[in-house]
Design an enzyme around this catalytic site. Structure first.
Site, PDB file in Angstrom:
ATOM      1  N   LYS A 147       0.877  -1.183   0.000  1.00 61.87           N
ATOM      2  CA  LYS A 147       0.000   0.000   0.000  1.00 61.87           C
ATOM      3  C   LYS A 147       0.904   1.219   0.000  1.00 61.87           C
ATOM      4  CE  LYS A 147      -3.810   0.388   2.632  1.00 61.87           C
ATOM      5  NZ  LYS A 147      -4.533   0.295   3.921  1.00 61.87           N
TER       6      LYS A 147
HETATM    7  C1  E4P Z   1      -7.886   1.113   4.180  1.00 60.43           C
HETATM    8  O1  E4P Z   1      -7.186   0.220   3.739  1.00 60.43           O
HETATM    9  C2  E4P Z   1      -7.681   1.799   5.451  1.00 60.43           C
HETATM   10  O2  E4P Z   1      -7.103   0.889   6.364  1.00 60.43           O
HETATM   11  C3  E4P Z   1      -8.883   2.371   6.148  1.00 60.43           C
HETATM   12  O3  E4P Z   1     -10.113   1.991   5.583  1.00 60.43           O
HETATM   13  C4  E4P Z   1      -8.696   3.856   6.360  1.00 60.43           C
HETATM   14  O4  E4P Z   1      -9.797   4.588   6.696  1.00 60.43           O
HETATM   15  P1  E4P Z   1     -10.438   4.802   8.148  1.00 60.43           P
HETATM   16  O5  E4P Z   1      -9.300   4.990   9.124  1.00 60.43           O
HETATM   17  O6  E4P Z   1     -11.305   5.991   7.991  1.00 60.43           O
HETATM   18  O7  E4P Z   1     -11.201   3.535   8.407  1.00 60.43           O
END
Ligand code: E4P
Length: 213
Positions: free
Chosen positions: A84
């Protein structure tokens, strides 16, 4: 089209795997920090738990350090780790370099169709828009997903919608064109529940019990 688990907790990963329809796990630095475990040790455990991929976010302070970090994570389990990489132009250029070596990348924290367009130019496997965070910040995260879906049509880059906080938002993201969603365990479990279905089941149970043998 897949549902992924958004968690770094091995226990969540085990429970999600048992459902039989969740194969992949997405982690992020916040989720990893919550476990109190060393990141790469956790990654090594998660790839053994789930049958699919584990998404692992690069956090090193410079592009070159992130590039090295990418190889380190990739080598833990080349067939299962997807990197990522937060959306910036220099990071997307780095993703292009990694993809040229056959390393799968997901451009994350995407806020605009332009970033998704660049992710596709870099041949990233996934573009990850943060739906709820976008809605909270700018008003309509699902509209961004719809624009991204139009832009990515005909490319190899697929939309993985993240930061989804309700059943309605999950459905909205899929209708807007996301091929995949990643959700915390509680939200995955909530998808199959509905008050109407519960009432129907209770009615059928009552009929069964009142039926004469
Ligand atoms: C996605 O891979 C992230 O881990 C995650 O969904 C980030 O967003 P949030 O912290 O608003 O849930």
């Amino acid at each position: 089209m897949s549902i992924m688990l958004d968690s770094a907790n091995p226990e969540d990963a085990r429970r999600a795997r048992e459902l039989g329809f969740v194969e992949d796990v997405t982690t992020n630095p916040t989720l990893i920090a919550k476990t109190g475990r060393p990141p790469l040790e956790l990654l090594s455990e998660l790839v053994e738990i789930v049958p699919g991929h584990v998404f692992y976010q690069l956090t090193a302070p410079s592009v070159e350090a992130r590039y090295d970090q990418a190889w380190e994570a990739h080598e833990i389990r080349p067939d299962k780790v997807i990197l990522k990489i937060p959306a910036t132009t220099e990071n997307i250029a780095m993703a292009a370099r990694l993809e040229q070596h056959g390393i799968e990348c997901a451009i994350t924290a995407i806020a605009s169709p332009a970033q998704a367009y660049l992710a596709a130019q870099a041949e990233a496997a996934y573009a990850i828009p943060y739906v709820n965070r976008l809605t909270r910040t700018y008003g309509d995260g699902l509209a961004v997903v719809r624009q991204i879906a139009a832009i990515l049509q005909g490319t190899e880059t697929e939309i993985l919608a993240a930061s989804l906080k309700s059943v309605e938002e999950v459905v909205g993201a899929i209708l807007a064109g996301a091929q995949h969603v990643t959700l915390p365990l509680e939200l995955i479990l909530a998808l199959g529940e509905h008050e109407f279905s519960r009432r129907a089941i209770a009615d059928f149970d009552a009929s069964m019990h009142s039926a004469k043998p």
